[in-house]
Motif scaffolding. Structure first.
Motif, PDB file in Angstrom:
ATOM      1  N   ILE A 157       0.855  -1.197   0.000  1.00  0.00           N
ATOM      2  CA  ILE A 157       0.000   0.000   0.000  1.00  0.00           C
ATOM      3  C   ILE A 157       0.887   1.242   0.000  1.00  0.00           C
ATOM      4  O   ILE A 157       2.094   1.157   0.257  1.00  0.00           O
ATOM      5  N   SER A 158       0.287   2.392  -0.274  1.00  0.00           N
ATOM      6  CA  SER A 158       1.066   3.633  -0.235  1.00  0.00           C
ATOM      7  C   SER A 158       0.388   4.685   0.642  1.00  0.00           C
ATOM      8  O   SER A 158       0.834   5.822   0.734  1.00  0.00           O
ATOM      9  N   THR A 159      -0.704   4.284   1.272  1.00  0.00           N
ATOM     10  CA  THR A 159      -1.481   5.201   2.110  1.00  0.00           C
ATOM     11  C   THR A 159      -0.658   5.711   3.290  1.00  0.00           C
ATOM     12  O   THR A 159       0.136   4.975   3.868  1.00  0.00           O
ATOM     13  N   LYS A 160      -0.871   6.998   3.611  1.00  0.00           N
ATOM     14  CA  LYS A 160      -0.181   7.577   4.757  1.00  0.00           C
ATOM     15  C   LYS A 160      -0.938   7.230   6.047  1.00  0.00           C
ATOM     16  O   LYS A 160      -2.134   6.902   6.016  1.00  0.00           O
ATOM     17  N   ALA A 161      -0.236   7.332   7.166  1.00  0.00           N
ATOM     18  CA  ALA A 161      -0.831   6.872   8.427  1.00  0.00           C
ATOM     19  C   ALA A 161      -0.913   7.980   9.471  1.00  0.00           C
ATOM     20  O   ALA A 161      -0.125   8.925   9.463  1.00  0.00           O
ATOM     21  N   HIS A 162      -1.848   7.796  10.350  1.00  0.00           N
ATOM     22  CA  HIS A 162      -1.967   8.616  11.550  1.00  0.00           C
ATOM     23  C   HIS A 162      -1.468   7.739  12.710  1.00  0.00           C
ATOM     24  O   HIS A 162      -1.987   6.643  12.914  1.00  0.00           O
ATOM     25  N   VAL A 163      -0.447   8.214  13.402  1.00  0.00           N
ATOM     26  CA  VAL A 163       0.154   7.444  14.501  1.00  0.00           C
ATOM     27  C   VAL A 163       0.061   8.255  15.779  1.00  0.00           C
ATOM     28  O   VAL A 163       0.459   9.424  15.814  1.00  0.00           O
ATOM     29  N   GLN A 164      -0.466   7.623  16.825  1.00  0.00           N
ATOM     30  CA  GLN A 164      -0.566   8.307  18.119  1.00  0.00           C
ATOM     31  C   GLN A 164       0.062   7.383  19.158  1.00  0.00           C
ATOM     32  O   GLN A 164      -0.373   6.241  19.315  1.00  0.00           O
ATOM     33  N   SER A 165       1.092   7.894  19.823  1.00  0.00           N
ATOM     34  CA  SER A 165       1.851   7.022  20.703  1.00  0.00           C
ATOM     35  C   SER A 165       2.001   7.661  22.074  1.00  0.00           C
ATOM     36  O   SER A 165       2.228   8.867  22.190  1.00  0.00           O
ATOM     37  N   THR A 166       1.828   6.864  23.111  1.00  0.00           N
ATOM     38  CA  THR A 166       2.024   7.365  24.472  1.00  0.00           C
ATOM     39  C   THR A 166       3.032   6.467  25.169  1.00  0.00           C
ATOM     40  O   THR A 166       2.847   5.254  25.248  1.00  0.00           O
ATOM     41  N   ASN A 167       4.084   7.111  25.654  1.00  0.00           N
ATOM     42  CA  ASN A 167       5.165   6.398  26.314  1.00  0.00           C
ATOM     43  C   ASN A 167       4.951   6.362  27.818  1.00  0.00           C
ATOM     44  O   ASN A 167       4.817   7.412  28.436  1.00  0.00           O
ATOM     45  N   HIS A 168       4.946   5.168  28.388  1.00  0.00           N
ATOM     46  CA  HIS A 168       4.898   5.060  29.847  1.00  0.00           C
ATOM     47  C   HIS A 168       6.243   4.536  30.351  1.00  0.00           C
ATOM     48  O   HIS A 168       6.293   3.614  31.138  1.00  0.00           O
ATOM     49  N   VAL A 169       7.299   5.109  29.800  1.00  0.00           N
ATOM     50  CA  VAL A 169       8.656   4.764  30.228  1.00  0.00           C
ATOM     51  C   VAL A 169       9.275   6.053  30.745  1.00  0.00           C
ATOM     52  O   VAL A 169       9.519   6.970  29.964  1.00  0.00           O
ATOM     53  N   PRO A 170       9.479   6.176  32.085  1.00  0.00           N
ATOM     54  CA  PRO A 170      10.033   7.441  32.587  1.00  0.00           C
ATOM     55  C   PRO A 170      11.404   7.713  31.966  1.00  0.00           C
ATOM     56  O   PRO A 170      12.292   6.862  32.019  1.00  0.00           O
ATOM     57  N   THR A 171      11.546   8.866  31.342  1.00  0.00           N
ATOM     58  CA  THR A 171      12.789   9.213  30.645  1.00  0.00           C
ATOM     59  C   THR A 171      13.984   9.097  31.593  1.00  0.00           C
ATOM     60  O   THR A 171      15.037   8.580  31.231  1.00  0.00           O
ATOM     61  N   ALA A 172      13.797   9.557  32.839  1.00  0.00           N
ATOM     62  CA  ALA A 172      14.905   9.559  33.802  1.00  0.00           C
ATOM     63  C   ALA A 172      15.401   8.151  34.113  1.00  0.00           C
ATOM     64  O   ALA A 172      16.525   7.974  34.554  1.00  0.00           O
ATOM     65  N   ALA A 173      14.563   7.147  33.880  1.00  0.00           N
ATOM     66  CA  ALA A 173      14.973   5.787  34.219  1.00  0.00           C
ATOM     67  C   ALA A 173      16.050   5.273  33.277  1.00  0.00           C
ATOM     68  O   ALA A 173      16.724   4.296  33.578  1.00  0.00           O
ATOM     69  N   GLY A 174      16.213   5.922  32.149  1.00  0.00           N
ATOM     70  CA  GLY A 174      17.262   5.504  31.227  1.00  0.00           C
ATOM     71  C   GLY A 174      17.014   4.121  30.649  1.00  0.00           C
ATOM     72  O   GLY A 174      17.930   3.419  30.265  1.00  0.00           O
ATOM     73  N   LEU A 175      15.758   3.730  30.633  1.00  0.00           N
ATOM     74  CA  LEU A 175      15.405   2.471  29.980  1.00  0.00           C
ATOM     75  C   LEU A 175      15.025   2.826  28.546  1.00  0.00           C
ATOM     76  O   LEU A 175      14.462   3.883  28.279  1.00  0.00           O
ATOM     77  N   ALA A 176      15.347   1.942  27.635  1.00  0.00           N
ATOM     78  CA  ALA A 176      15.174   2.268  26.224  1.00  0.00           C
ATOM     79  C   ALA A 176      13.700   2.319  25.862  1.00  0.00           C
ATOM     80  O   ALA A 176      13.041   1.284  25.765  1.00  0.00           O
ATOM     81  N   SER A 177      13.151   3.509  25.655  1.00  0.00           N
ATOM     82  CA  SER A 177      11.758   3.606  25.229  1.00  0.00           C
ATOM     83  C   SER A 177      11.639   3.219  23.760  1.00  0.00           C
ATOM     84  O   SER A 177      10.555   2.878  23.306  1.00  0.00           O
TER      85      SER A 177
END
Lengths: 328, 328
Positions: free
Chosen positions: A85-105
């Motif tokens: 396909i060539s259709t464009k997408a709508h992507v909505q993402s919510t991260n529940h990985v605290p940035t300070a934790a230094g875990l790879a989001s």
């Protein structure tokens, strides 16, 4: 078109991914073994929409731009190619990985995106194919398709470089305690750091050889729920990885005085009979592998060394889940 | 009996001594290469005295006791055995090696003691025999018998493990700038540190192999006055040595955030065309190998990173000198 929402959890590498044999396909120089974590995850909804002229990407409700946006659209191009396909997408993402934790989001992010985007594009991929796809976004994302202990087999090409579960349900006493180190040394991102170590450290091949040997032992240790062996193999592998950075030309390190204070505290606690092992990724935070039952004793000991220390605890988590959403 | 006074200078290892193949004889696992330094030295006077019931040892005018005293009397026993005497000695030693500089005063101390005690005991040893003797007190002392660039050949026994000069007169532009790092991490002495690395680091043998290869290249570089090669080999060897500590079980490090700030500054200065390389021993201080002519530029750059930084500069120095003193 049907919208799909996926939830994927991040993971901590017990044997590290530190260097690419193939930069474009993200084929690593070694296999790696991780534990997926329950508390940190990314929720991503994707819908392909004929009305869009370009991909619309939102991260934590803000439009994504620049390099981050480019990485997502490049990844969506792979999905579109697979789906024809060539259709464009709508992507909505919510991260529940605290940035300070230094875990790879990025691990949870590209695993969730692989799950949601492939279904939304009309594909019905196997978990192995989802792992291969996620790998193209971020190497460690290949492992976040599965829960519990996971091995990403190095492989030699796009087909063979894929993760598989080693122990999906971890029903025994193991936790990961992230110790947040506020010192921020000069930043070297993991992509640049691993490439520099691979290209310039005379100990890089020694680390590869040591990791290959450790992979065999780690799988046996996981099978036997051998906490001490899992921890000691993980700590050794992490320090050997960091030694490739220290011996690069020019040398660099992600570890600070406070990182070392925690690493040495872990050794002290072990000498007192508390089983706790340290692992570190491309940043100063130290992640302690321990028994849940030792949590309070470890936090008290940390506070005696670093009075204002912040910690984030996590336990083994599940694999990717994808659910159908609204139709547009 | 005749008193003798010896002056010996300390040295900085460009390829490190880090581990013993024979603990008792102090036979190292690798050859090492050093530069003797002009500004830091020890003056030691020895006289054997029939009236003494035990050795009397004074360091910087204070009587030496405990472990330090034991090391000196053990060393004097070796000298007495060689000379076939049992007389006790009076030893007076003055160290001109600033403690804060983290340069090994034991190198100049045992080299000077070997020179003064052997002559005072009636021996007339060759420089090679003095090097062998000094080695028994402290490995790095074997190198301080000679001036300039010196190689301590690993060897396999007491006869073959001995230093020899590579370039006694260094009449070209090279200096050593010690950057005093005030952070004091947990102390691990060099003796304990090297033993722990040798016994537990999976990278120890890799460091030995790398040092063996570097020894050949370093000798060529010294012969050619190839400053850039000398510096880069020295920096790489030091970091590889420190990587054996980092990968020991349990791991440890001598390097602090400020050590790393200086190591990284050296790389930055190199990228601006200033030839400066870092080397570090069993402590946090960083010793910068540079041209004397770049001194001011380097100190200014250091001050911009560590505002209160203290530095101590040194240039190539001479070998052991022994002179006759009073008769008693």
């Amino acid at each position: 078109m049907q919208a799909y929402t996926a939830r994927a959890h991040t993971n901590i590498a017990l044997l590290k991914y530190w260097g690419k044999a193939n930069e474009q396909l993200i084929i690593p120089t070694t296999s790696s073994i991780s534990l997926t974590l329950d508390e940190f995850y990314t929720d991503t909804t994707v819908v392909f929409d004929q009305h869009l002229n370009e991909d619309a990407v939102f991260l934590n409700d803000a439009p994504l731009t620049g390099k981050g946006y480019k990485k997502i659209t490049d990844f969506l191009d792979i999905v579109r190619q697979l789906a024809g396909i060539s259709t464009k997408a709508h992507v909505q993402s919510t991260n529940h990985v605290p940035t300070a934790a230094g875990l790879a989001s990025s691990a949870s992010a590209f695993s969730a995106l692989a799950g949601a985007a492939s279904k939304a594009a009309g594909l019905d991929l196997s978990l192995a194919d989802l792992s291969r796809l996620a790998r193209r976004g971020s190497g460690s994302a290949s492992r976040s398709i599965y829960g519990g202990f996971v091995e990403w087999e190095r492989g030699t090409d796009d087909t063979t470089s894929v993760a598989h579960p080693l122990q999906e349900v971890v029903d025994w006493d193991i936790q990961l305690l992230t110790v947040i180190i506020n010192d921020q040394p000069k930043k070297v991102d993991s992509r640049g750091g691993m490439q520099h170590a691979l290209q310039t450290s005379p100990f890089y091949q020694n680390w590869v050889d040591a990791t290959n040997a450790a992979t065999v032992d780690m799988k046996t240790a996981i099978e036997n729920h051998d906490f001490q062996k899992i921890g000691s193999l993980a700590e050794q592998n992490a320090l050997q990885m960091h030694a490739t950075n220290m011996t690069a030309t020019p040398p660099f390190t992600y570890l600070t005085d406070n990182s070392w204070a925690v690493i040495q505290l872990a050794a002290q606690l072990r000498s007192k009979g508390i089983e706790v092992y340290a692992t570190m990724d491309a940043g100063p935070n130290v992640k302690l592998i321990s028994h849940i039952s030792d949590y309070h004793e470890i936090v008290l000991a940390l506070q005696s060394v670093l009075p204002d220390v912040e910690t984030v605890a996590a336990t083994p988590g599940p694999g990717l889940v994808v659910v159908a959403g609204d139709e547009i």
